[in-house]
Write a protein that holds these residues in place. Structure first.
Motif, PDB file in Angstrom:
ATOM      1  N   VAL A   1       0.844  -1.189   0.000  1.00 31.69           N
ATOM      2  CA  VAL A   1       0.000   0.000   0.000  1.00 31.69           C
ATOM      3  C   VAL A   1       0.881   1.241   0.000  1.00 31.69           C
ATOM      4  O   VAL A   1       1.859   1.313   0.765  1.00 31.69           O
ATOM      5  CB  VAL A   1      -0.933  -0.002   1.230  1.00 31.69           C
TER       6      VAL A   1
ATOM      7  N   PHE B   1      -0.446   8.398  -8.353  1.00 30.52           N
ATOM      8  CA  PHE B   1      -0.573   7.559  -7.160  1.00 30.52           C
ATOM      9  C   PHE B   1      -0.732   8.441  -5.924  1.00 30.52           C
ATOM     10  O   PHE B   1      -0.127   9.511  -5.823  1.00 30.52           O
ATOM     11  CB  PHE B   1       0.652   6.656  -6.991  1.00 30.52           C
ATOM     12  N   THR B   2      -1.537   7.961  -4.970  1.00 29.32           N
ATOM     13  CA  THR B   2      -1.746   8.659  -3.712  1.00 29.32           C
ATOM     14  C   THR B   2      -1.715   7.645  -2.570  1.00 29.32           C
ATOM     15  O   THR B   2      -1.919   6.445  -2.783  1.00 29.32           O
ATOM     16  CB  THR B   2      -3.104   9.391  -3.693  1.00 29.32           C
TER      17      THR B   2
ATOM     18  N   ASP C   1      -3.305   3.648  -2.043  1.00 27.00           N
ATOM     19  CA  ASP C   1      -3.452   2.829  -3.249  1.00 27.00           C
ATOM     20  C   ASP C   1      -2.853   1.441  -3.038  1.00 27.00           C
ATOM     21  O   ASP C   1      -1.753   1.297  -2.490  1.00 27.00           O
ATOM     22  CB  ASP C   1      -2.748   3.492  -4.445  1.00 27.00           C
ATOM     23  N   ARG C   2      -3.566   0.402  -3.502  1.00 28.45           N
ATOM     24  CA  ARG C   2      -3.054  -0.976  -3.502  1.00 28.45           C
ATOM     25  C   ARG C   2      -2.207  -1.158  -4.753  1.00 28.45           C
ATOM     26  O   ARG C   2      -2.709  -1.020  -5.869  1.00 28.45           O
ATOM     27  CB  ARG C   2      -4.194  -1.987  -3.499  1.00 28.45           C
ATOM     28  N   VAL C   3      -0.932  -1.462  -4.572  1.00 27.60           N
ATOM     29  CA  VAL C   3      -0.024  -1.470  -5.713  1.00 27.60           C
ATOM     30  C   VAL C   3       0.919  -2.671  -5.649  1.00 27.60           C
ATOM     31  O   VAL C   3       1.068  -3.331  -4.620  1.00 27.60           O
ATOM     32  CB  VAL C   3       0.825  -0.176  -5.767  1.00 27.60           C
TER      33      VAL C   3
ATOM     34  N   TRP D   1       7.998   6.085  -9.340  1.00 34.41           N
ATOM     35  CA  TRP D   1       6.576   5.883  -9.625  1.00 34.41           C
ATOM     36  C   TRP D   1       6.354   5.186 -10.961  1.00 34.41           C
ATOM     37  O   TRP D   1       5.342   4.489 -11.144  1.00 34.41           O
ATOM     38  CB  TRP D   1       5.824   7.223  -9.586  1.00 34.41           C
TER      39      TRP D   1
ATOM     40  N   ARG E   1      -1.012  -0.458 -10.176  1.00 36.50           N
ATOM     41  CA  ARG E   1      -2.128  -0.843  -9.316  1.00 36.50           C
ATOM     42  C   ARG E   1      -2.371  -2.350  -9.443  1.00 36.50           C
ATOM     43  O   ARG E   1      -2.228  -2.917 -10.522  1.00 36.50           O
ATOM     44  CB  ARG E   1      -3.382  -0.065  -9.688  1.00 36.50           C
TER      45      ARG E   1
ATOM     46  N   GLU F   1      -7.868  -6.103  -9.908  1.00 36.24           N
ATOM     47  CA  GLU F   1      -8.946  -6.265  -8.937  1.00 36.24           C
ATOM     48  C   GLU F   1      -9.113  -7.713  -8.484  1.00 36.24           C
ATOM     49  O   GLU F   1      -9.439  -7.978  -7.327  1.00 36.24           O
ATOM     50  CB  GLU F   1     -10.264  -5.766  -9.546  1.00 36.24           C
TER      51      GLU F   1
END
Length: 320
Positions: free
Chosen positions: A68, A79-80, A83-85, A102, A107, A110
């Motif tokens: 995260v 990205f912030t 975020d699940r990355v 970055w 990401r 899903e």
């Protein structure tokens, strides 16, 4: 934070879980709270003293991670925090936190579990960049994957099949070949018992062995075929029959991923997000995970990798 430290070159016992300084984000970097990392052959070589990380890279092993976003530096795009990355790393994944440009962050699809996602960046970027960007595998062509039961192999099978190619593999046992066929491979050769060049004709060969397989690889190529060498488990030198290469109008490419500039890695990562992630979101491809091991027990994970008995990825997890 804690990270796996290599005290000296040697066996798995030289890996220790220790407190180290926290990373700080430089310009263009993201800090990821690491949920999991994954074991790659390069990690074993680094532990043995044969594969130092690039300059400026954390000394801890680990070429990929999931987690995260906890912090971003200046000039980060897209990205912030929260975020699940997952991310392609030059090193440092065996830790609780890691800083990464970055451009190398993606990401998580899903339909992919956050822990298992740690096993995606290295295989997805390796297969996409070599098989599709470099060798330009096309629908209807045959891909031969050496080490079909490896992390890279299990992913290459799925991705090539998803793009409409025929896939052949080599593996070291009937059981591993059976697993490859379950993933979609059309044909498997037990390299301990058979000569793959006598049985398979391929348009593209993804090779982790190197020198020892070079003559057989050329023999196994179809006219216009392409060999992409990404590893040297069978040595760095081999005999190349240029006459056979010319007659077949074939080519041999050698590539690495770890030491490429950030911008080049960014191009590969964007290609993966655009072309591979939709297949993961649709459930067409998935990470194949052999085992999950606590990050602090990285030595045990290395032992699993060195045993050669695994199929797919060995995951190191910080998750409870």
């Amino acid at each position: 934070m804690h990270a796996i430290v290599i005290d000296r070159p040697g066996g798995p016992e030289v890996l220790s879980w220790r407190e180290v300084p926290d990373p700080r984000p430089e310009r263009g970097e993201i800090i990821i709270d690491v949920t999991a990392s994954a074991v790659n052959r390069a990690d074993l070589l680094q532990r043995q003293g044969f594969y130092d990380p690039p300059p400026g890279t954390p000394p801890y092993p680990g070429l990929e991670c999931s987690g995260v976003v906890s912090e971003t530096g200046p000039d980060v795009i897209g990205f912030t925090p929260g975020d699940r990355v997952c991310a392609l790393l030059a090193g440092g994944g065996y830790a609780e936190r890691v800083a990464v440009p970055w451009q190398q962050v993606m990401r998580v699809p899903e339909r992919v579990d956050l822990v298992d996602a740690a096993g995606l960046p290295e295989v997805a970027c390796t297969v996409w960049s070599n098989v599709f960007m470099t060798a330009r595998l096309r629908k209807g062509e045959t891909l031969l994957v050496h080490g079909g039961a490896s992390g890279i192999g299990t992913f290459a099978i799925q991705l090539a099949k998803a793009f409409g190619s025929r896939v052949a593999v080599t593996a070291g046992s009937p059981e591993k070949i059976a697993r490859c066929l379950e993933l979609g491979a059309d044909e498997g050769v037990d390299y301990r018992r058979e000569d793959f060049a006598e049985k398979i004709q391929a348009d593209v060969i993804l090779d982790i062995i190197g020198g020892r397989y070079l003559p057989q690889n050329v023999k196994a190529l179809k006219t216009g075929g392409r060999i992409v060498v990404i590893g040297m488990q069978g040595g760095s030198k081999g005999e190349l029959d240029l006459g056979a290469l010319l007659v077949k109008r074939a080519s041999v490419h050698g590539t690495t991923l770890r030491a490429r500039p950030v911008d080049e890695k960014g191009v590969i990562v964007r290609g993966v997000v655009e072309n591979v992630w939709p297949l993961a979101d649709a459930g067409v491809i998935r990470p194949v995970v052999h085992a999950r091991v606590p990050m602090s027990e990285a030595a045990r994970a290395h032992e699993i990798m060195e045993s050669g008995e695994h199929v797919g990825k060995v995951i190191l997890t910080n998750a409870p």
